[in-house]
Write a protein that holds these residues in place. Structure first.
Motif: not given
Length: 250
Positions: A75-91
């Motif tokens: 679950l922590m991996l899935a959440v981190t992937l989702a956050g990483g995707f959101a952060g990369s889009l924001l950049l």
């Protein structure tokens, strides 16, 4: 040719720093900007160039299955992937002119994490009494930071987990490395598909980084850890001051 040699050297030094104490992006990112790469593309390219070293470290821990604050690694991996995707889009959605103003604050945050991250965790042990919801939300935010910038995100994760009540921090090097690499990996894929990576410059840094990582593994046995940490903090603080001056003093 001159730029290639400069970037090779930056990749070597950046990977050397990562192997000794962290902070390699404080070399590779300024180097890319110095050769004319816009700051958003420079940040994306730096992430891609430094990714193989982090991925290799994560692979050494691929069998780790420890729970984090009572939550399974999956679950922590899935959440981190989702956050990483959101952060990369924001950049990618951030104009370079705006990122030039934001970047010094990101560098300052990473410098403070490098300086105090190892002390903050024990000092905050259990202060937030983490439940499942807050743990997931904070991990998502850390993943987003990792995708957006990522400096010292591993130390931030350890500090956050300590504050949320995790007591077995020393046993979580594997999950920490895995989750940091996950945020970086989804960011790398996003940047590549978006065409935000300057490949010639990135490959030059990557090649230099391969040599720097090997040298760092050798040098790390001879250089005392506190010496490497102090040298890293002097460098990161200096780079941060330069970028504040660049952004706000013109």
């Amino acid at each position: 040719m001159e730029h290639d040699l400069f970037l090779l050297g930056a990749g070597f030094v950046g990977a050397l720093m990562n192997a000794l104490a962290g902070g390699g992006s404080f070399v590779t990112l300024p180097a890319l900007i110095a050769v004319g790469v816009p700051s958003v593309e420079a940040n994306a390219s730096s992430t891609v160039a430094l990714w193989p070293g982090g991925a290799a470290s994560a692979w050494t821990y691929h069998e780790g299955r420890q729970r984090i604050c009572g939550i399974g690694t999956g679950l922590m991996l899935a959440v981190t992937l989702a956050g990483g995707f959101a952060g990369s889009l924001l950049l990618l959605w951030t104009p370079s002119s705006s990122f030039n103003v934001i970047l010094p604050w990101m560098l300052l945050l990473a410098t403070l994490a490098l300086a105090f991250g190892r002390r903050i965790g024990p000092a905050l042990q259990g202060r937030l009494n983490g439940r499942r919801g807050p743990v997931v939300l904070i991990q998502f935010a850390l993943g987003a930071y990792g995708g957006y910038f990522g400096g010292a995100v591993g130390l931030m994760m350890v500090a956050a987990w300590s504050a949320l009540g995790e007591h077995e921090i020393k046993m979580l090097n594997g999950p920490r490395t895995l989750l940091v690499s996950a945020a970086n990996t989804i960011a790398v894929v996003t940047f590549a598909f978006a065409g935000a990576v300057r490949w010639p410059e990135t490959l030059a840094i990557l090649v230099g980084g391969l040599a720097g990582g090997f040298a760092g593994a050798k040098i790390g046995r001879a250089v005392p850890a506190h010496v490497a940490c102090v040298a890293t903090l002097f460098w990161t603080a200096g780079v941060t001051l330069v970028f504040f001056s660049r952004a706000y003093l013109g």
